[in-house]
Every structure is written in C-alpha cells, then in structure tokens.
Design a protein around this motif. Structure first.
Motif, short mmCIF file in Angstrom:
data_model
loop_
_atom_site.label_atom_id
_atom_site.label_comp_id
_atom_site.label_asym_id
_atom_site.label_seq_id
_atom_site.Cartn_x
_atom_site.Cartn_y
_atom_site.Cartn_z
N PRO A 1 0.87 -1.19 -0.11
CA PRO A 1 0.13 0.00 0.04
C PRO A 1 0.85 1.30 0.01
O PRO A 1 1.93 1.15 0.60
N GLY A 2 0.25 2.21 -0.56
CA GLY A 2 0.91 3.62 -0.58
C GLY A 2 0.09 4.40 0.56
O GLY A 2 -0.97 4.09 0.71
N PHE A 3 0.82 5.36 1.00
CA PHE A 3 0.34 6.43 1.79
C PHE A 3 0.34 7.68 1.29
O PHE A 3 1.16 8.22 0.57
N GLY A 4 -0.76 8.43 1.84
CA GLY A 4 -0.83 10.11 1.05
C GLY A 4 -1.70 10.83 2.03
O GLY A 4 -2.24 10.36 3.29
N HIS A 5 -2.72 11.79 1.52
CA HIS A 5 -3.33 12.58 2.01
C HIS A 5 -4.78 12.61 1.37
O HIS A 5 -4.71 12.68 0.03
N HIS A 6 -5.75 12.71 1.96
CA HIS A 6 -7.11 13.21 1.38
C HIS A 6 -7.24 14.60 1.44
O HIS A 6 -7.17 15.29 2.68
N VAL A 7 -7.46 15.13 0.37
CA VAL A 7 -7.52 16.52 0.44
C VAL A 7 -8.79 17.16 0.28
O VAL A 7 -9.53 16.64 -1.02
N LYS B 1 -4.99 11.82 6.77
CA LYS B 1 -3.98 10.70 6.23
C LYS B 1 -4.85 9.54 5.58
O LYS B 1 -5.90 9.55 6.04
N ARG B 2 -4.51 9.04 4.54
CA ARG B 2 -5.32 7.94 3.76
C ARG B 2 -4.10 6.95 3.21
O ARG B 2 -3.07 7.04 3.39
N ARG B 3 -4.96 5.84 3.05
CA ARG B 3 -4.10 4.73 2.22
C ARG B 3 -4.53 4.16 1.08
O ARG B 3 -5.56 4.03 0.99
N PHE B 4 -3.61 4.39 0.21
CA PHE B 4 -3.98 3.56 -1.47
C PHE B 4 -3.69 2.08 -1.35
O PHE B 4 -2.54 1.85 -1.45
#
Length: 78
Positions: free
Chosen positions: A12-18, A26-29
C-alpha cells in the motif's frame, strides 16, 4: 490478510485525502489484491497466491511454474 502481492511485491501507498477546503487527513492507497488458485504441475498440487492485478498478468505471461520457482527461491512458503 496483508495487502501485499506475492509476485510483484506491491504494498500500500500512503498520502493525504485533500478536502475541498484543502484540509489534509492521512489515507491509504490499497493494492488491488486477490486470492487466486492455480494448478502447479511441477509441485503436483494447487497453489493459492495473493496477487495484484499486475501479478495475475505476470503469471499469465511467464507461467505458474516460473513464478512458483521464484517465490520458493526467495524462501516464501506456499
């Protein structure tokens, strides 16, 4: 179930929900992971693998025997 492909190693990749107001949380792809069951002639039995969509295509191109040999060479248990 761990969201990891046994063939490609995709995790999984990690990033932001904007949001519309640009607040970031924070969110998880997650990886598109599925459990597939193949007949492995060299082992003489069925093998269940956790594969991403690209991993399924890799098995189609290279063949299940070559993929299983790579997984066993890495030391993973089937």
């Amino acid at each position: 179930m761990s969201r990891t492909c046994q063939v490609t190693g995709a995790t999984p990749g990690f990033g932001h929900h904007v949001s519309h107001s640009h607040r970031r949380t924070k969110r998880r792809f997650d990886v598109n992971v599925q459990r597939k069951r193949y007949w492995a002639p060299t082992l003489g039995r069925h093998v269940t693998l956790t594969l991403s969509a690209r991993g399924i295509k890799t098995v189609d191109v290279r063949g299940i025997d070559a993929v299983v040999a790579d997984i066993l060479a890495r030391g993973e248990k089937l």
